[in-house]
Enzyme design. Structure first.
Site, mmCIF file in Angstrom:
data_model
loop_
_atom_site.group_PDB
_atom_site.id
_atom_site.type_symbol
_atom_site.label_atom_id
_atom_site.label_comp_id
_atom_site.label_asym_id
_atom_site.label_seq_id
_atom_site.Cartn_x
_atom_site.Cartn_y
_atom_site.Cartn_z
ATOM 1 N N LYS A 52 26.892 73.207 145.585
ATOM 2 C CA LYS A 52 25.880 73.688 146.530
ATOM 3 C C LYS A 52 26.193 75.112 146.976
ATOM 4 C CE LYS A 52 24.904 69.033 148.198
ATOM 5 N NZ LYS A 52 25.174 68.003 149.210
ATOM 6 N N GLN A 96 28.165 65.837 154.334
ATOM 7 C CA GLN A 96 28.395 65.210 153.037
ATOM 8 C C GLN A 96 28.862 63.765 153.195
ATOM 9 O OE1 GLN A 96 27.700 66.496 149.976
ATOM 10 N NE2 GLN A 96 28.268 64.505 149.164
ATOM 11 N N ASP A 119 18.644 67.394 154.342
ATOM 12 C CA ASP A 119 18.861 66.214 153.508
ATOM 13 C C ASP A 119 17.725 65.201 153.680
ATOM 14 O OD1 ASP A 119 20.931 66.108 151.679
ATOM 15 O OD2 ASP A 119 22.464 65.620 153.161
#
Length: 301
Positions: A52, A96, A119
């Protein structure tokens, strides 16, 4: 049979995003800023987060990575999330997953500002998605939609079977494929580990989207000819015959299923690369929304 090349499509999307970033720069505007919090040193998570960061560099985004030890307390993590929520320079951020056992994952995801939840996991954004309102769509389902659209795969009136009911992939895909518009307007069946006679269901499907984390779960005899197969699974399977000591496998028996399918995603190189690109796209959307709100505030003064 056509391979749905997520790597190629992902690259095209990054080029498009980079062009938008260059427009922002030419107007002297702030470029998007994506941040990530990672807890511990899980190898797969580190690899994913690093990809990312590299993707941000490629498209011209600013990026920040916040590392926290595996022993971090829930309160410390929530404090860091609140800090990022209040940081106006950050347009979007992710936490994460997975998180260590001392952390309540849902509490953490709920703490993220919905306006920065790129997300798409916050209940507010999930609810808006279910109501077909403008919001952040979770990156992996967003990537699947993009693949279907760019390959112009018909979905209207088709029977889509989703295997797996996680809030990250299965449940959102079941909602999105049934929504009005394209991709969508299909009749959706959501299956899971307790579904009886699952082959009877999958053999009727025009489109199968599978995310169960079981290598080679979907066999050739479970699908009908010319079905569209979207494989979200990715598992390291030990293999002493390889240099790394493992092979990467999806949830689909690719070798045999590909002989019957009309379209199929490979693993790796299918859905995976799309997830990162759509995270970037969500961050670009977040930047645009934040700018509009800032402009409105200026006009109101």
């Amino acid at each position: 049979m056509t391979i749905l090349d997520g790597k190629q499509v992902s690259s095209e999307i990054k080029i498009e995003i980079a062009a938008e970033v260059n427009k922002l720069k030419s107007r002297g505007e702030k470029v998007p800023h994506l941040a990530a919090i990672i807890v511990g040193k899980d190898g797969a998570s580190l690899t994913y987060v690093n990809s990312k960061v590299k993707a941000c560099e490629r498209v011209g985004f600013q990026s920040s990575l916040y590392r926290m030890p595996h022993t971090v307390s829930e309160i410390e993590l929530l404090d860091k999330i609140q800090e990022l929520n209040e940081n106006d320079d950050i347009d979007g951020f992710i936490v994460q997953l997975p998180l260590p056992s001392q952390i309540d994952t849902q509490k953490v995801l709920n703490a993220v500002d919905p306006d920065k939840d790129v997300d798409g996991f916050h209940p507010t954004n999930f609810g808006k998605m279910a109501l077909d309102m403008t919001t952040f769509i979770p990156a992996t389902p967003f990537g699947i939609l993009e693949l279907l659209e760019r390959y112009d795969i018909p979905t209207k009136g088709k029977h889509t079977v989703v295997i797996g009911r996680s809030y990250i992939v299965g449940r959102p895909m079941s909602i999105l494929m049934g929504r009005s518009g394209f991709p969508g307007n299909s009749t959706v069946t959501l299956t899971h580990e307790f579904t009886k006679n699952i082959t009877q269901v999958t053999s009727q499907a025009d489109i199968v989207i599978i995310a169960v984390g079981i290598p080679d779960f979907l066999k050739a005899e479970m699908i009908k000819d010319d079905a569209v197969i979207i494989d979200v699974g990715i598992t390291r399977v030990p293999d002493d015959n390889t240099e790394k000591g493992y092979v990467i496998k999806g949830d689909v028996d690719f070798e045999n299923v590909s002989k019957r399918a009309s379209y199929i995603t490979p693993v790796p190189g299918g859905v995976g690369p799309m997830t990162v690109s759509m995270l970037l796209k969500n961050t670009l959307l977040a930047r645009e929304r934040h700018k509009k709100r800032a402009d409105i505030k200026l006009l109101e003064r």
